[in-house]
Design a protein around this motif. Structure first.
Motif, PDB file in Angstrom:
ATOM      1  N   MET A 173       0.670  -1.156  -0.090  1.00  0.00           N
ATOM      2  CA  MET A 173       0.060   0.021   0.075  1.00  0.00           C
ATOM      3  C   MET A 173       0.598   1.224  -0.003  1.00  0.00           C
ATOM      4  O   MET A 173       1.851   1.392   1.022  1.00  0.00           O
ATOM      5  N   ALA A 174       0.952   2.106  -0.784  1.00  0.00           N
ATOM      6  CA  ALA A 174       1.628   3.356  -0.997  1.00  0.00           C
ATOM      7  C   ALA A 174       1.402   4.212   0.222  1.00  0.00           C
ATOM      8  O   ALA A 174       0.595   4.469   0.673  1.00  0.00           O
ATOM      9  N   GLU A 175       2.731   4.638   0.500  1.00  0.00           N
ATOM     10  CA  GLU A 175       2.572   5.479   1.814  1.00  0.00           C
ATOM     11  C   GLU A 175       1.779   6.789   1.725  1.00  0.00           C
ATOM     12  O   GLU A 175       1.252   6.993   2.937  1.00  0.00           O
ATOM     13  N   ALA A 176       1.749   7.426   0.589  1.00  0.00           N
ATOM     14  CA  ALA A 176       0.856   8.556   0.525  1.00  0.00           C
ATOM     15  C   ALA A 176      -0.527   8.201   0.690  1.00  0.00           C
ATOM     16  O   ALA A 176      -1.503   8.751   1.525  1.00  0.00           O
ATOM     17  N   PHE A 177      -1.267   6.998   0.127  1.00  0.00           N
ATOM     18  CA  PHE A 177      -2.625   6.259   0.517  1.00  0.00           C
ATOM     19  C   PHE A 177      -2.609   6.352   1.886  1.00  0.00           C
ATOM     20  O   PHE A 177      -3.643   6.567   2.527  1.00  0.00           O
ATOM     21  N   ARG A 178      -1.539   5.676   2.570  1.00  0.00           N
ATOM     22  CA  ARG A 178      -1.750   5.024   3.883  1.00  0.00           C
ATOM     23  C   ARG A 178      -1.966   6.263   4.821  1.00  0.00           C
ATOM     24  O   ARG A 178      -2.883   6.388   5.592  1.00  0.00           O
ATOM     25  N   ALA A 179      -1.147   7.316   4.604  1.00  0.00           N
ATOM     26  CA  ALA A 179      -1.261   8.543   5.293  1.00  0.00           C
ATOM     27  C   ALA A 179      -2.420   9.425   5.128  1.00  0.00           C
ATOM     28  O   ALA A 179      -2.929   9.459   6.052  1.00  0.00           O
ATOM     29  N   ALA A 180      -2.897   9.299   3.793  1.00  0.00           N
ATOM     30  CA  ALA A 180      -4.271  10.064   3.697  1.00  0.00           C
ATOM     31  C   ALA A 180      -5.313   9.063   4.152  1.00  0.00           C
ATOM     32  O   ALA A 180      -6.437   9.771   4.782  1.00  0.00           O
ATOM     33  N   LEU A 181      -5.464   8.067   4.053  1.00  0.00           N
ATOM     34  CA  LEU A 181      -6.442   7.120   4.722  1.00  0.00           C
ATOM     35  C   LEU A 181      -6.664   7.560   6.206  1.00  0.00           C
ATOM     36  O   LEU A 181      -7.644   7.698   6.725  1.00  0.00           O
ATOM     37  N   ALA A 182      -5.421   7.356   6.707  1.00  0.00           N
ATOM     38  CA  ALA A 182      -5.408   7.350   8.292  1.00  0.00           C
ATOM     39  C   ALA A 182      -5.876   8.931   8.584  1.00  0.00           C
ATOM     40  O   ALA A 182      -6.522   9.230   9.788  1.00  0.00           O
ATOM     41  N   ARG A 183      -5.396   9.901   8.105  1.00  0.00           N
ATOM     42  CA  ARG A 183      -5.835  11.282   8.442  1.00  0.00           C
ATOM     43  C   ARG A 183      -7.184  11.467   7.952  1.00  0.00           C
ATOM     44  O   ARG A 183      -7.910  12.175   9.110  1.00  0.00           O
ATOM     45  N   ALA A 184      -7.693  10.979   7.176  1.00  0.00           N
ATOM     46  CA  ALA A 184      -9.248  11.060   6.886  1.00  0.00           C
ATOM     47  C   ALA A 184      -9.994  10.298   7.982  1.00  0.00           C
ATOM     48  O   ALA A 184     -10.860  11.036   8.471  1.00  0.00           O
ATOM     49  N   ALA A 185      -9.574   9.204   8.238  1.00  0.00           N
ATOM     50  CA  ALA A 185     -10.287   8.477   9.220  1.00  0.00           C
ATOM     51  C   ALA A 185     -10.373   9.200  10.660  1.00  0.00           C
ATOM     52  O   ALA A 185     -11.181   9.308  11.429  1.00  0.00           O
ATOM     53  N   GLU A 186      -9.067   9.762  11.128  1.00  0.00           N
ATOM     54  CA  GLU A 186      -8.870  10.299  12.433  1.00  0.00           C
ATOM     55  C   GLU A 186      -9.636  11.819  12.217  1.00  0.00           C
ATOM     56  O   GLU A 186     -10.158  12.127  13.329  1.00  0.00           O
ATOM     57  N   ASP A 187      -9.733  12.619  11.213  1.00  0.00           N
ATOM     58  CA  ASP A 187     -10.383  13.670  11.318  1.00  0.00           C
ATOM     59  C   ASP A 187     -11.806  13.583  11.258  1.00  0.00           C
ATOM     60  O   ASP A 187     -12.583  14.450  11.754  1.00  0.00           O
ATOM     61  N   SER A 188     -12.372  12.500  10.470  1.00  0.00           N
ATOM     62  CA  SER A 188     -13.770  12.440  10.478  1.00  0.00           C
ATOM     63  C   SER A 188     -14.342  11.868  12.150  1.00  0.00           C
ATOM     64  O   SER A 188     -15.334  12.424  12.451  1.00  0.00           O
ATOM     65  N   GLN A 189     -13.583  11.076  12.429  1.00  0.00           N
ATOM     66  CA  GLN A 189     -13.778  10.501  13.911  1.00  0.00           C
ATOM     67  C   GLN A 189     -13.852  11.596  14.879  1.00  0.00           C
ATOM     68  O   GLN A 189     -14.856  11.871  15.984  1.00  0.00           O
ATOM     69  N   ALA A 190     -12.771  12.573  14.696  1.00  0.00           N
ATOM     70  CA  ALA A 190     -12.720  13.699  15.588  1.00  0.00           C
ATOM     71  C   ALA A 190     -13.942  14.686  15.582  1.00  0.00           C
ATOM     72  O   ALA A 190     -14.300  15.065  16.676  1.00  0.00           O
ATOM     73  N   LEU A 191     -14.368  14.701  14.535  1.00  0.00           N
ATOM     74  CA  LEU A 191     -15.591  15.765  14.306  1.00  0.00           C
ATOM     75  C   LEU A 191     -16.713  15.150  14.724  1.00  0.00           C
ATOM     76  O   LEU A 191     -17.293  15.701  15.513  1.00  0.00           O
ATOM     77  N   LEU A 192     -16.807  13.805  14.628  1.00  0.00           N
ATOM     78  CA  LEU A 192     -18.006  13.246  15.361  1.00  0.00           C
ATOM     79  C   LEU A 192     -18.004  13.032  16.687  1.00  0.00           C
ATOM     80  O   LEU A 192     -19.099  13.189  17.293  1.00  0.00           O
ATOM     81  N   ARG A 193     -16.593  12.873  17.233  1.00  0.00           N
ATOM     82  CA  ARG A 193     -16.693  12.997  18.907  1.00  0.00           C
ATOM     83  C   ARG A 193     -17.038  14.262  19.286  1.00  0.00           C
ATOM     84  O   ARG A 193     -17.694  14.660  20.350  1.00  0.00           O
ATOM     85  N   GLU A 194     -16.477  15.325  18.516  1.00  0.00           N
ATOM     86  CA  GLU A 194     -16.857  16.610  19.020  1.00  0.00           C
ATOM     87  C   GLU A 194     -18.390  16.893  19.014  1.00  0.00           C
ATOM     88  O   GLU A 194     -19.000  17.608  19.954  1.00  0.00           O
ATOM     89  N   ARG A 195     -18.996  16.290  17.858  1.00  0.00           N
ATOM     90  CA  ARG A 195     -20.451  16.767  17.955  1.00  0.00           C
ATOM     91  C   ARG A 195     -21.354  15.854  18.943  1.00  0.00           C
ATOM     92  O   ARG A 195     -22.236  16.329  19.435  1.00  0.00           O
ATOM     93  N   LEU A 196     -20.663  14.879  19.606  1.00  0.00           N
ATOM     94  CA  LEU A 196     -21.312  13.965  20.369  1.00  0.00           C
ATOM     95  C   LEU A 196     -20.771  14.264  22.033  1.00  0.00           C
ATOM     96  O   LEU A 196     -21.718  13.888  23.035  1.00  0.00           O
ATOM     97  N   ALA A 197     -19.865  14.988  22.078  1.00  0.00           N
ATOM     98  CA  ALA A 197     -19.428  15.625  23.587  1.00  0.00           C
ATOM     99  C   ALA A 197     -20.384  16.212  24.161  1.00  0.00           C
ATOM    100  O   ALA A 197     -20.300  16.134  25.341  1.00  0.00           O
ATOM    101  N   ALA A 198     -21.002  16.814  23.668  1.00  0.00           N
ATOM    102  CA  ALA A 198     -21.999  17.925  24.509  1.00  0.00           C
ATOM    103  C   ALA A 198     -23.328  16.964  25.250  1.00  0.00           C
ATOM    104  O   ALA A 198     -24.023  17.411  25.895  1.00  0.00           O
TER     105      ALA A 198
END
Length: 288
Positions: free
Chosen positions: A1-26
């Protein structure tokens, strides 16, 4: 798996989950914690496709992150409900107890319902831009009776059918159950930009089918520990799959052909779509 893809996939997952946790934290409710549990972990492929498609079409990442998180919420809802005793009755998802096991069935149903609502809330956010109504309309179609839910209903019906489904019907079923949300994810970027989504749609149609064939192969050959869920359930249930209809070698060959078709569909984007090509290759090389 190409390094650029691995990094982009991990960042996408991290950022999406962070936004979802932020919306649910309240929300100080058990159902909110169940929702967090459901959206945590996973590859984040659908959110990645939203973000990559948006980047290809010049859409601001902050705007695209809302529908990226939205599609991950909607996908999580589908898994929570799919795992329920009335459906697949699974106890393990992403290596952890499923929501109805960790909490109870009522909480799991409500968590799924709320995740679906949150998906549309995120896609309809004013920060998404002027085409957010188009995103919501297309997501309703992709997730409902004409898409994911319709595909799941066909899958349930197939379990009690007098004869196993043939290849054409299995393909139609999976284009709804799995493929519809993958296609929506890939098309979201051009839709947000007011651009023609057809090339991304062709890419995603081939990608989604390759993804499902790979899932069928993993159900036969996969390691439950790596996959984080039960395996060999399809054969045990007597369900027709791409593997049962084609055989392992032919199924692998068909998945590889679909990956090439997906990559070819990205020709209009040139080298700018290299990471999306790597994503297509990833879906048949993954172990979970």
């Amino acid at each position: 798996m190409a390094e650029a893809f691995r990094a982009a996939l991990a960042r996408a997952a991290e950022d999406s989950q962070a936004l979802l946790r932020e919306r649910l934290a309240a929300h100080d409710l058990p159902v909110a914690r169940a929702m967090e549990h459901a959206v945590t972990g996973g590859k984040g492929l659908r959110g990645f496709l939203v973000l990559e498609g948006a980047a290809l079409h010049g859409v601001d990442r902050a705007a695209a992150l809302r529908p990226a998180a939205g599609i991950e919420a909607l996908h999580a809802y589908s898994l929570v409900h799919d795992d329920l005793p009335a459906m697949d009755d699974d106890e393990l998802r992403r290596g952890r107890p499923t929501v109805h096991v960790a909490w109870d069935e009522a909480t799991a149903i409500l968590a799924g319902d709320a995740l679906q609502s949150l998906a549309f809330e995120l896609c309809a956010d004013p920060g998404v831009g002027p085409h957010r109504a188009d995103l919501c309309l297309s997501l309703a179609r992709a997730s409902g009776i004409a898409g994911m839910v319709g595909g799941q209903a066909r899958d349930i019906m197939a379990e009690s059918a007098a004869e196993p489904l043939d290849l054409e019907r299995i393909t139609e079923l999976q284009q709804g159950k799995t493929g519809a949300l993958i296609r929506w994810s890939a098309e979201a970027g051009p839709v947000m930009a007011g651009a023609d989504p057809s090339a991304m749609g062709r890419y995603a149609t081939a990608l989604g089918l390759a993804f499902q064939i790979a899932d069928d192969i993993l159900d036969v050959e996969g390691d439950a520990a790596k996959m984080g869920k039960a395996v060999r359930k399809d054969a045990g249930a007597g369900k027709a799959t791409f593997v049962s209809l084609l055989g392992l070698d032919a199924a692998r060959a068909r998945a590889a052909e679909l990956v090439e078709a997906a990559c070819d569909a990205l020709a209009p984007y040139g080298e700018g779509a290299a990471t999306l090509r790597d994503a297509a290759r990833f879906v048949i090389a993954r172990e979970s």
